[in-house]
Each structure stands twice: as C-alpha cells, then as structure tokens.
Design a protein around this motif. Sequence first.
Motif, PDB file in Angstrom:
ATOM      1  N   SER A 115       0.811  -1.216   0.000  1.00 25.81           N
ATOM      2  CA  SER A 115       0.000   0.000   0.000  1.00 25.81           C
ATOM      3  C   SER A 115       0.846   1.269   0.000  1.00 25.81           C
ATOM      4  O   SER A 115       0.355   2.337  -0.354  1.00 25.81           O
ATOM      5  CB  SER A 115      -0.944   0.006   1.212  1.00 25.81           C
ATOM      6  OG  SER A 115      -0.210   0.097   2.418  1.00 25.81           O
ATOM      7  N   ILE A 116       2.132   1.159   0.381  1.00 30.74           N
ATOM      8  CA  ILE A 116       2.985   2.343   0.387  1.00 30.74           C
ATOM      9  C   ILE A 116       4.161   2.190  -0.579  1.00 30.74           C
ATOM     10  O   ILE A 116       5.080   2.996  -0.572  1.00 30.74           O
ATOM     11  CB  ILE A 116       3.516   2.636   1.803  1.00 30.74           C
ATOM     12  CG1 ILE A 116       4.322   1.456   2.350  1.00 30.74           C
ATOM     13  CG2 ILE A 116       2.398   3.001   2.752  1.00 30.74           C
ATOM     14  CD1 ILE A 116       5.007   1.739   3.670  1.00 30.74           C
ATOM     15  N   SER A 117       4.112   1.175  -1.423  1.00 28.38           N
ATOM     16  CA  SER A 117       5.177   0.970  -2.397  1.00 28.38           C
ATOM     17  C   SER A 117       5.011   1.917  -3.576  1.00 28.38           C
ATOM     18  O   SER A 117       3.892   2.201  -4.008  1.00 28.38           O
ATOM     19  CB  SER A 117       5.161  -0.469  -2.911  1.00 28.38           C
ATOM     20  OG  SER A 117       6.081  -0.634  -3.973  1.00 28.38           O
ATOM     21  N   GLU A 118       6.136   2.408  -4.099  1.00 30.08           N
ATOM     22  CA  GLU A 118       6.081   3.243  -5.290  1.00 30.08           C
ATOM     23  C   GLU A 118       6.072   2.386  -6.559  1.00 30.08           C
ATOM     24  O   GLU A 118       5.930   2.911  -7.665  1.00 30.08           O
ATOM     25  CB  GLU A 118       7.272   4.200  -5.318  1.00 30.08           C
ATOM     26  CG  GLU A 118       7.284   5.160  -4.137  1.00 30.08           C
ATOM     27  CD  GLU A 118       8.007   6.456  -4.439  1.00 30.08           C
ATOM     28  OE1 GLU A 118       7.336   7.471  -4.665  1.00 30.08           O
ATOM     29  OE2 GLU A 118       9.245   6.421  -4.440  1.00 30.08           O
ATOM     30  N   PHE A 119       6.182   1.077  -6.392  1.00 27.64           N
ATOM     31  CA  PHE A 119       6.262   0.164  -7.534  1.00 27.64           C
ATOM     32  C   PHE A 119       5.076  -0.796  -7.595  1.00 27.64           C
ATOM     33  O   PHE A 119       5.141  -1.834  -8.247  1.00 27.64           O
ATOM     34  CB  PHE A 119       7.570  -0.631  -7.480  1.00 27.64           C
ATOM     35  CG  PHE A 119       8.785   0.251  -7.596  1.00 27.64           C
ATOM     36  CD1 PHE A 119       9.330   0.550  -8.839  1.00 27.64           C
ATOM     37  CD2 PHE A 119       9.367   0.812  -6.471  1.00 27.64           C
ATOM     38  CE1 PHE A 119      10.438   1.373  -8.947  1.00 27.64           C
ATOM     39  CE2 PHE A 119      10.479   1.638  -6.572  1.00 27.64           C
ATOM     40  CZ  PHE A 119      11.010   1.917  -7.809  1.00 27.64           C
ATOM     41  N   ALA A 120       3.994  -0.432  -6.942  1.00 31.23           N
ATOM     42  CA  ALA A 120       2.758  -1.214  -7.002  1.00 31.23           C
ATOM     43  C   ALA A 120       1.639  -0.345  -6.443  1.00 31.23           C
ATOM     44  O   ALA A 120       1.889   0.632  -5.738  1.00 31.23           O
ATOM     45  CB  ALA A 120       2.879  -2.506  -6.185  1.00 31.23           C
ATOM     46  N   GLY A 121       0.405  -0.696  -6.779  1.00 32.36           N
ATOM     47  CA  GLY A 121      -0.718   0.078  -6.278  1.00 32.36           C
ATOM     48  C   GLY A 121      -2.026  -0.399  -6.852  1.00 32.36           C
ATOM     49  O   GLY A 121      -2.060  -1.095  -7.879  1.00 32.36           O
ATOM     50  N   SER A 122      -3.118  -0.031  -6.206  1.00 31.26           N
ATOM     51  CA  SER A 122      -4.449  -0.443  -6.662  1.00 31.26           C
ATOM     52  C   SER A 122      -4.944   0.415  -7.814  1.00 31.26           C
ATOM     53  O   SER A 122      -5.844   0.017  -8.556  1.00 31.26           O
ATOM     54  CB  SER A 122      -5.444  -0.384  -5.494  1.00 31.26           C
ATOM     55  OG  SER A 122      -5.472   0.935  -4.941  1.00 31.26           O
ATOM     56  N   ASN A 123      -4.374   1.615  -7.965  1.00 29.02           N
ATOM     57  CA  ASN A 123      -4.690   2.468  -9.115  1.00 29.02           C
ATOM     58  C   ASN A 123      -3.479   3.355  -9.402  1.00 29.02           C
ATOM     59  O   ASN A 123      -2.516   3.373  -8.632  1.00 29.02           O
ATOM     60  CB  ASN A 123      -5.953   3.307  -8.859  1.00 29.02           C
ATOM     61  CG  ASN A 123      -5.831   4.186  -7.623  1.00 29.02           C
ATOM     62  OD1 ASN A 123      -4.943   5.023  -7.523  1.00 29.02           O
ATOM     63  ND2 ASN A 123      -6.734   3.995  -6.652  1.00 29.02           N
ATOM     64  N   GLU A 124      -3.528   4.068 -10.513  1.00 34.04           N
ATOM     65  CA  GLU A 124      -2.358   4.843 -10.926  1.00 34.04           C
ATOM     66  C   GLU A 124      -1.979   5.913  -9.917  1.00 34.04           C
ATOM     67  O   GLU A 124      -0.789   6.195  -9.706  1.00 34.04           O
ATOM     68  CB  GLU A 124      -2.613   5.488 -12.295  1.00 34.04           C
ATOM     69  CG  GLU A 124      -1.399   6.200 -12.856  1.00 34.04           C
ATOM     70  CD  GLU A 124      -1.689   6.949 -14.143  1.00 34.04           C
ATOM     71  OE1 GLU A 124      -1.016   7.974 -14.396  1.00 34.04           O
ATOM     72  OE2 GLU A 124      -2.597   6.537 -14.901  1.00 34.04           O
ATOM     73  N   ASP A 125      -2.957   6.519  -9.256  1.00 25.59           N
ATOM     74  CA  ASP A 125      -2.666   7.566  -8.275  1.00 25.59           C
ATOM     75  C   ASP A 125      -1.840   7.050  -7.100  1.00 25.59           C
ATOM     76  O   ASP A 125      -1.146   7.828  -6.434  1.00 25.59           O
ATOM     77  CB  ASP A 125      -3.968   8.174  -7.747  1.00 25.59           C
ATOM     78  CG  ASP A 125      -4.660   9.054  -8.782  1.00 25.59           C
ATOM     79  OD1 ASP A 125      -3.961   9.557  -9.682  1.00 25.59           O
ATOM     80  OD2 ASP A 125      -5.890   9.231  -8.691  1.00 25.59           O
ATOM     81  N   LYS A 126      -1.927   5.753  -6.812  1.00 28.55           N
ATOM     82  CA  LYS A 126      -1.203   5.161  -5.693  1.00 28.55           C
ATOM     83  C   LYS A 126       0.044   4.406  -6.147  1.00 28.55           C
ATOM     84  O   LYS A 126       0.631   3.648  -5.374  1.00 28.55           O
ATOM     85  CB  LYS A 126      -2.127   4.215  -4.925  1.00 28.55           C
ATOM     86  CG  LYS A 126      -3.348   4.911  -4.329  1.00 28.55           C
ATOM     87  CD  LYS A 126      -4.253   3.915  -3.624  1.00 28.55           C
ATOM     88  CE  LYS A 126      -5.479   4.613  -3.033  1.00 28.55           C
ATOM     89  NZ  LYS A 126      -6.398   3.661  -2.362  1.00 28.55           N
ATOM     90  N   PHE A 127       0.437   4.599  -7.391  1.00 27.62           N
ATOM     91  CA  PHE A 127       1.501   3.815  -8.017  1.00 27.62           C
ATOM     92  C   PHE A 127       2.446   4.805  -8.705  1.00 27.62           C
ATOM     93  O   PHE A 127       2.378   5.033  -9.909  1.00 27.62           O
ATOM     94  CB  PHE A 127       0.858   2.863  -9.028  1.00 27.62           C
ATOM     95  CG  PHE A 127       1.726   1.762  -9.562  1.00 27.62           C
ATOM     96  CD1 PHE A 127       3.114   1.848  -9.570  1.00 27.62           C
ATOM     97  CD2 PHE A 127       1.144   0.624 -10.096  1.00 27.62           C
ATOM     98  CE1 PHE A 127       3.894   0.831 -10.086  1.00 27.62           C
ATOM     99  CE2 PHE A 127       1.910  -0.400 -10.623  1.00 27.62           C
ATOM    100  CZ  PHE A 127       3.286  -0.302 -10.613  1.00 27.62           C
ATOM    101  N   ASN A 128       3.345   5.390  -7.914  1.00 25.43           N
ATOM    102  CA  ASN A 128       4.155   6.503  -8.408  1.00 25.43           C
ATOM    103  C   ASN A 128       5.019   6.172  -9.615  1.00 25.43           C
ATOM    104  O   ASN A 128       5.142   6.978 -10.544  1.00 25.43           O
ATOM    105  CB  ASN A 128       5.039   7.050  -7.281  1.00 25.43           C
ATOM    106  CG  ASN A 128       4.259   7.872  -6.273  1.00 25.43           C
ATOM    107  OD1 ASN A 128       3.121   8.254  -6.514  1.00 25.43           O
ATOM    108  ND2 ASN A 128       4.870   8.144  -5.131  1.00 25.43           N
ATOM    109  N   ALA A 129       5.660   5.010  -9.615  1.00 28.49           N
ATOM    110  CA  ALA A 129       6.557   4.672 -10.725  1.00 28.49           C
ATOM    111  C   ALA A 129       5.786   4.510 -12.034  1.00 28.49           C
ATOM    112  O   ALA A 129       6.269   4.895 -13.107  1.00 28.49           O
ATOM    113  CB  ALA A 129       7.333   3.398 -10.398  1.00 28.49           C
TER     114      ALA A 129
END
Length: 293
Positions: A115-129
Amino acid sequence: MNPNLTLDELSVVIERQIEKQNESAQDDFCGLSPTQMGNWFDASFHQLQGVTINTPEDLSASPVMRYLTLIFDDAMKNDGSFKATAKGNLPAHLVKQASELLSEFAVSQFAGNISISEFAGSNEDKFNALHYTRILAEIAGIIYRRSGRYHIKKAAQAQYQKQGIHGFFKSMLDAAVSQYNWRYFDLFEDDVDLRMYWLFMVWRLQQHACIEQLTDEVITAFPYVLEQLGVISGCSLEKSLDILIESRFISRFLQFWGFVTLDPKQGFSLDREPRTVQLQPLLADTFHFTVNV
C-alpha cells in the motif's frame, strides 16, 4: 609583461589565457574542466561530450521501460488505443499487470507493505513509478489522451513494431532529464532544479555510491545551490540537500529506471550519516564516461 603589445595583441593573449583556463581541470569540479562542465549543463541530450549513453540490450530490469511495454502491448491489441479511467488515468487491468512485475525488479528485495510501495498500487494515483512512466511517455510524444482514450501515436506504433521497446529508451530518458518536473512528487519548498546537475551526479555516484559525498561534491562545484534551498525543519542546509537529492534524483529517477536501489531500512536521521546506494548493472550499461580526470 610586454609594454609594446597593442590592444589587439593583448586581446589575443587574454583570449588564449581564458581558453587555457576553461580547458584546465578544476578541483572543485572533481577534475573536470569548465568547458566539460559547461557542455553537461547546456548541450542537448545528443550533443553531450565525455559520455556515451547507450541503450542496453536487456531492459527487463527497468521498471519504466517494462511499464511502457505494457502500455504499448495493451494499446496495440486494440488498434493503438485503450480506454482511460473517468479520472484520466491508466485502466485498472494495466495497473494490476504492472504491480505484478514488482517481484522481477531489484527493488523487490526491499518491498514492504504494498500500500505504500512506489512500484505497485491499486490504481495509478497510488503507483508513483507507473504514473511517472505515463507522464514521461506523454512528454516524449509517444502517447496522448483524447476523447477518454489513450492513443499511441502512429509513428510510435511503427517504431515499436520495428525496434521494440528499445527504440524509446533514449527519448524517454531525455524527457526525464530535460522536461519532466523533478519536484512533482514532493512538497519541499525550494528553488533548486537538480536536473541541471543530473549528469554530473550520475558520474560521481558511479564513483562512490554515497549520497552524502555526492551532496558535498554538488555544493563544492555549485555553491550557489545552497542559496536556492529551503531548509527542511530541523535539518542543516547540507542535510536538506541530502534529502532532496535522495528523493528527486536517487529514489524517483535512478531507482524508477532501475539504475540503482536504495535500502529504506537505512532510515532517516537528522545527522549526516553516510548512506550508500546499490549500483545496478543497468547504470553501467547505459552511461559510459570517457572524461579524463
């Protein structure tokens, strides 16, 4: 020392002295000459001297290039486009595919809570890379959004079919160092544009892999950077610059590209304790420096 010199002759002597000085190695520049440093500051991406920038044969270790491949493949299955979300982001199925790549990257050794990884996320807003990659692709003129869909430009489609993802490595990298706003992901108050020093910092980091030493070298070479800096609460000017370099240059540039990794377990401290990065093979495969120092 010659009182008989004319003004024209004196001008020639001065020009030669200036040229000699500009071509001389300077300790403050870690042995580079002002001419070489000026080239790294002002030259376009394809006119840089003292360095060869290559497209590595194997780009599988680069998160940015792997995410771009997903974008291409998804679009190419649908006549060169795919539907964006209502907010204008990449679709959920593509985000899911990108998240599943994390285990294949060097940064996965430091992966904690997704949930706090920059290399994964549930949507683009939570997925910085991934968000970073999409922005770069737009800046580089590869994709664009229109009528609720992301489109791959026709020329880019043809280039992808001919060269694969390798055909876009340099244009994406150029966009990252010349057009992308490195302050995009943070709220630090400063006027420091670290992009100006990007190649100098890559060169130095290849030599010693230490963030604090890199900061000191930047300050020595460009002391005016401290005048542009907003002090981060509780930190010295030097530590504040450490933090900016780590955030903007190390974590959200080099690490997004797969050039280095940084162990977050080294932790944050108000003291300037030496922190090292792990140089990845992709860094040496991309940047070959030929400066003589």
